[in-house]
Design an enzyme around this catalytic site. Structure first.
Site, PDB file in Angstrom:
ATOM      1  N   GLY A  24       0.830  -1.193   0.000  1.00 34.86           N
ATOM      2  CA  GLY A  24       0.000   0.000   0.000  1.00 34.86           C
ATOM      3  C   GLY A  24       0.864   1.242   0.000  1.00 34.86           C
ATOM      4  N   GLN A  69       2.911   9.976   1.354  1.00 37.24           N
ATOM      5  CA  GLN A  69       4.215   9.296   1.309  1.00 37.24           C
ATOM      6  C   GLN A  69       5.033   9.686   0.089  1.00 37.24           C
ATOM      7  OE1 GLN A  69       2.379   5.212   2.200  1.00 37.24           O
ATOM      8  NE2 GLN A  69       4.393   5.081   3.137  1.00 37.24           N
ATOM      9  N   CYS A  97       6.087  -0.219   7.019  1.00 33.81           N
ATOM     10  CA  CYS A  97       5.673   0.941   6.222  1.00 33.81           C
ATOM     11  C   CYS A  97       6.844   1.357   5.345  1.00 33.81           C
ATOM     12  CB  CYS A  97       5.291   2.080   7.160  1.00 33.81           C
ATOM     13  SG  CYS A  97       4.807   3.603   6.320  1.00 33.81           S
ATOM     14  N   LEU A  98       6.554   1.690   4.094  1.00 36.88           N
ATOM     15  CA  LEU A  98       7.625   2.103   3.185  1.00 36.88           C
ATOM     16  C   LEU A  98       8.299   3.386   3.660  1.00 36.88           C
ATOM     17  CD1 LEU A  98       5.939   1.318  -0.257  1.00 36.88           C
ATOM     18  CD2 LEU A  98       7.683  -0.029   0.938  1.00 36.88           C
ATOM     19  N   HIS A 124      -4.123   1.030   7.839  1.00 33.53           N
ATOM     20  CA  HIS A 124      -2.787   1.645   7.837  1.00 33.53           C
ATOM     21  C   HIS A 124      -2.718   2.809   6.848  1.00 33.53           C
ATOM     22  CE1 HIS A 124       1.787   1.281   7.816  1.00 33.53           C
ATOM     23  NE2 HIS A 124       1.559   2.020   6.741  1.00 33.53           N
ATOM     24  N   GLU A 125      -3.214   2.570   5.638  1.00 35.33           N
ATOM     25  CA  GLU A 125      -3.117   3.616   4.602  1.00 35.33           C
ATOM     26  C   GLU A 125      -4.026   4.804   4.921  1.00 35.33           C
ATOM     27  OE1 GLU A 125      -0.640   3.440   2.749  1.00 35.33           O
ATOM     28  OE2 GLU A 125      -0.260   1.312   3.082  1.00 35.33           O
ATOM     29  N   HIS A 150      -2.513   7.226   7.254  1.00 35.37           N
ATOM     30  CA  HIS A 150      -1.551   8.158   6.628  1.00 35.37           C
ATOM     31  C   HIS A 150      -2.235   9.460   6.218  1.00 35.37           C
ATOM     32  CE1 HIS A 150       2.336   6.195   6.215  1.00 35.37           C
ATOM     33  NE2 HIS A 150       1.786   5.079   5.761  1.00 35.37           N
TER      34      HIS A 150
HETATM   35 NI    NI Z   1       2.724   3.235   5.579  1.00 32.36          NI
END
Ligand code: NI
Length: 165
Positions: free
Chosen positions: A46, A51, A92-93, A134-135, A138
């Protein structure tokens, strides 16, 4: 399409609240395409617009390890969550190389708009439910690290990572 630079923890853009998308312009289409490409390139499940430095309410998700089937969520909102929860490692990226235990609902129902601004509903269970939560966090400037139970730890080799209970 192009890869976008993924912002990392400490970058204040990740702490901001994102604005709703009023219409899908060619620029938004480019952004969504770039987000999908960037997510796949980084082996993520995701990615949220902040991000890549864009404060708009857009996320892309793909939890299917075999076939590319991206879910595009514009102006997403969670409608229902199950009482049943799941506790497991999350990464998480924007927090490279780290993971930590987070408790999320086992199932969620969400509403969003697609790339044509058509409203749809989606139900997710397990990893998909976790990814949606999670997304969407953000978009409100929330990183999973604020929800970790215990300590953040180093990411294990991907084949050893337990995604769900
Ligand atoms: Ni993330």
């Amino acid at each position: 399409m192009a890869l976008r630079n993924i912002r990392e923890i400490g970058d204040r853009v990740l702490e901001k609240t994102c604005r709703p998308v009023a219409e899908v312009t060619p620029k938004i289409v480019d952004l969504v395409n770039d987000m999908v490409e960037t997510m796949y390139e980084a082996n993520g499940v995701g990615l949220a617009a902040p991000q890549v430095g864009i404060l708009k309410r857009i996320v892309v998700i793909d939890v299917d390890p075999v076939e590319a089937n991206p879910i595009i969520m514009i102006n997403p909102e969670i409608l229902e969550v199950s009482e049943e929860t799941q506790t497991g490692d999350e990464g998480c990226l924007s927090v490279p190389g780290k993971a930590g235990q987070v408790t999320r609902p086992m199932k969620v129902k969400a509403r969003a708009q697609d790339i044509n601004m058509e409203t749809y509903e989606i139900e997710g269970e397990g990893l998909l439910a976790r990814a949606i939560c999670h997304e969407l966090d953000h978009l409100d400037g929330i990183l999973y690290v604020t929800k970790v139970e215990g300590e953040l730890h180093g990411m294990e080799a991907p084949e050893d990572v337990e995604i769900e209970d």
